[in-house]
Design a protein around this motif. Structure first.
Motif, short mmCIF file in Angstrom:
data_model
loop_
_atom_site.label_atom_id
_atom_site.label_comp_id
_atom_site.label_asym_id
_atom_site.label_seq_id
_atom_site.Cartn_x
_atom_site.Cartn_y
_atom_site.Cartn_z
N SER A 6 0.84 -1.19 0.00
CA SER A 6 0.00 0.00 0.00
C SER A 6 0.88 1.24 0.00
N LEU A 13 0.02 -6.20 0.92
CA LEU A 13 -1.33 -6.70 0.66
C LEU A 13 -1.31 -7.69 -0.49
N CYS A 59 -4.93 1.29 -3.57
CA CYS A 59 -5.58 0.53 -2.50
C CYS A 59 -4.94 0.80 -1.14
N GLY A 61 -6.19 -0.98 1.56
CA GLY A 61 -6.40 -2.22 2.31
C GLY A 61 -7.54 -2.18 3.30
N GLY A 63 -10.58 -3.31 2.88
CA GLY A 63 -11.32 -4.57 2.82
C GLY A 63 -12.80 -4.43 2.54
N VAL A 76 -8.93 -9.94 0.38
CA VAL A 76 -7.82 -9.02 0.59
C VAL A 76 -7.03 -9.54 1.78
N CYS A 79 -5.36 -6.96 4.99
CA CYS A 79 -6.08 -5.69 5.01
C CYS A 79 -6.57 -5.35 6.41
#
Length: 92
Positions: A6, A13, A59, A61, A63, A76, A79
């Motif tokens: 991320s 992730l 992203c 993370g 979720g 994911v 996350c």
């Protein structure tokens, strides 16, 4: 499966998107605050579209995409969302 870090928090992730399970509802795209999903044409689907993850650099993370997917086509790993007890999200 897409593995990435991320860009915001440095969290590692893994995005697992089971494309054959995706029915093209677009919920993942709607719920994503970072626009990490897009809809692409797919003639094999009744809806003629499916989602595609494009968020390696977007992203965070959270979720939410995994939680909202009615077909459980998204996972994911690593996350923040998976740290939330499922009962708090689903009302169980």
């Amino acid at each position: 499966m897409v593995k990435f870090r991320s860009p915001f928090l440095g969290i590692r992730l893994e995005m697992i998107h089971n494309k054959p399970w995706c029915k093209g509802c677009g919920y993942c795209k709607e719920v994503c605050m970072r626009n990490a999903w897009e809809m692409v044409e797919d003639s094999t689907k009744v809806s003629k579209q499916r989602s595609e993850f494009i968020g390696e650099k977007k992203c965070v993370g959270c979720g939410y995409c995994e939680l909202i997917c009615p077909d459980q086509a998204i996972a994911v790993i690593g996350c923040w969302g998976l740290n939330i007890p499922r009962g708090l999200v689903s009302g169980e």
